[in-house]
Design an enzyme around this catalytic site. Structure first.
Site, mmCIF file in Angstrom:
data_model
loop_
_atom_site.group_PDB
_atom_site.id
_atom_site.type_symbol
_atom_site.label_atom_id
_atom_site.label_comp_id
_atom_site.label_asym_id
_atom_site.label_seq_id
_atom_site.Cartn_x
_atom_site.Cartn_y
_atom_site.Cartn_z
ATOM 1 C CG ASN A 7 -1.690 1.294 1.372
ATOM 2 O OD1 ASN A 7 -1.758 2.088 0.437
ATOM 3 N ND2 ASN A 7 -2.267 1.521 2.551
ATOM 4 C CD1 TRP A 8 3.978 1.173 -2.642
ATOM 5 C CD2 TRP A 8 3.684 2.017 -4.704
ATOM 6 N NE1 TRP A 8 4.768 0.467 -3.498
ATOM 7 C CE2 TRP A 8 4.605 0.962 -4.789
ATOM 8 C CE3 TRP A 8 3.339 2.705 -5.870
ATOM 9 C CZ2 TRP A 8 5.203 0.572 -5.986
ATOM 10 C CZ3 TRP A 8 3.922 2.312 -7.066
ATOM 11 C CH2 TRP A 8 4.845 1.263 -7.122
ATOM 12 C CE LYS A 9 0.206 3.354 4.674
ATOM 13 N NZ LYS A 9 0.328 3.452 6.117
ATOM 14 C CG HIS A 49 -5.554 2.304 5.235
ATOM 15 N ND1 HIS A 49 -5.033 3.248 6.101
ATOM 16 C CD2 HIS A 49 -4.601 1.348 5.106
ATOM 17 C CE1 HIS A 49 -3.812 2.872 6.458
ATOM 18 N NE2 HIS A 49 -3.519 1.719 5.866
ATOM 19 C CD GLU A 67 -2.526 5.792 6.490
ATOM 20 O OE1 GLU A 67 -2.543 5.826 5.249
ATOM 21 O OE2 GLU A 67 -1.610 5.235 7.151
ATOM 22 C CD GLU A 116 -3.222 -2.054 7.354
ATOM 23 O OE1 GLU A 116 -2.127 -2.343 6.871
ATOM 24 O OE2 GLU A 116 -3.840 -1.007 7.094
ATOM 25 N N GLY A 119 3.210 2.363 10.505
ATOM 26 C CA GLY A 119 4.234 3.382 10.289
ATOM 27 C C GLY A 119 5.011 3.738 11.537
ATOM 28 C CB SER A 172 5.744 -2.038 11.609
ATOM 29 O OG SER A 172 5.461 -0.672 11.889
ATOM 30 N N GLY A 226 2.984 -1.025 4.092
ATOM 31 C CA GLY A 226 3.235 0.347 3.660
ATOM 32 C C GLY A 226 4.708 0.538 3.311
ATOM 33 N N GLY A 227 5.460 1.098 4.235
ATOM 34 C CA GLY A 227 6.854 1.493 4.011
ATOM 35 C C GLY A 227 7.707 0.461 3.289
HETATM 36 P P1 13P Z 1 3.450 0.329 7.420
HETATM 37 O O1 13P Z 1 3.798 -1.003 6.814
HETATM 38 O O2 13P Z 1 4.266 1.458 6.857
HETATM 39 O O3 13P Z 1 3.414 0.277 8.906
HETATM 40 O O4 13P Z 1 1.944 0.667 6.938
HETATM 41 C C1 13P Z 1 0.970 -0.276 7.161
HETATM 42 C C2 13P Z 1 -0.247 0.103 6.410
HETATM 43 O O5 13P Z 1 -0.936 1.042 6.761
HETATM 44 C C3 13P Z 1 -0.571 -0.660 5.195
HETATM 45 O O6 13P Z 1 -1.866 -0.383 4.770
#
Ligand code: 13P
Length: 251
Positions: free
Chosen positions: A9-11, A95, A97, A167, A173, A213, A234-235
């Protein structure tokens, strides 16, 4: 029996050029889709580049959000119908966010899940608790409620084919991963929730990811847990080498 699914998930990161470069760097080293499904979720503005680059590879494409109507006077929204026409496979919905910064409710998420199915794509439906909720012992009830609301009106066949992502918000993050036991416990509760709402067969088919993470150093341990079928990342999904380590976790 359940095919693991690792989804990036590149956001709100990367532009079309960076997207193409990423896919070119990973495309020849992805696992067979029948062994592990590799997915990248990219911003709407990068999806065409992602689809073009991913064509003929083992990489599947996810949008990070969509609206629940196919078309109309909804300025700035993304049509699930057009995503489907473009060739998108999955849509990440709900999500934390989106819930936190854009006010999405369980009801919106339920409508979006239905719209995604109506357009022949599959939703990756997210849920997760805050640190306060975890400390107050409310995690299981909270996430199970989020998923119960998200699935309202969906058929057993639809539920068996979709993906749930657990999540915990405090792990996103932050570098703070839930322990594999903590993740397994909640993912198991989610599977039981599906069993109660539908039946054991449906619950044994639905794939449930852990997110928060996830990285090459912990993916194997998380994936070794009975109920965890993948990761939403994400990251660590944004760098080709690290994404390849994630999707090839069992190679
Ligand atoms: P991270 O892997 O950066 O913690 O992000 C998780 C996330 O929100 C994936 O949707």
């Amino acid at each position: 029996m359940r095919t693991p699914i690792i989804a990036g998930n590149w956001k709100m990161n990367k532009n079309p050029k960076e997207t193409t470069e990423f896919v070119n760097a990973v495309k020849d080293q992805l696992p067979e889709s029948s062994k592990v499904e590799s997915v990248i979720g990219a911003p709407a503005v990068d999806l065409q580049a992602l689809l073009d680059a991913a064509k003929g590879t083992n990489l599947k494409v996810a949008a990070e959000n969509c609206y629940f109507e196919d078309e109309g006077a909804f300025t700035g929204e993304t049509s699930p119908k057009v995503l489907s026409e473009m060739g998108v496979d999955y849509v990440i919905i709900g999500h934390s966010e989106r819930r936190q910064y854009f006010g999405e409710t369980d009801e919106d998420i339920n409508k979006k899940a239905k719209a995604v199915f109506a357009n022949n794509m599959l939703p990756i439906i997210c849920c997760g608790e805050t640190l306060d909720q975890r400390e107050a012992g409310q995690t299981n009830e909270w996430v199970s409620g989020q998923i119960t609301n998200a699935l309202k009106g969906l058929s057993a066949d639809q539920v068996a084919s979709l993906v749930i992502a657990y999540e915990p918000i405090w792990a996103i993050g932050t570098g703070k991963t839930a322990s594999s036991d903590q993740a397994q416990e909640v993912v198991h509760v989610l599977r039981e929730t599906v069993a109660k709402l539908y039946d054991q067969t449906t619950a044994s088919k639905v794939r449930i990811q852990y997110g928060g993470s996830v990285k090459p150093a912990n993916v194997k341990e998380l994936m070794s847990k009975e109920d965890i079928d993948g990761g939403l990342v994400g990251g660590a999904s944004m760098v080709p080498e690290s994404f390849l380590e994630l999707v090839n976790f069992n190679a």
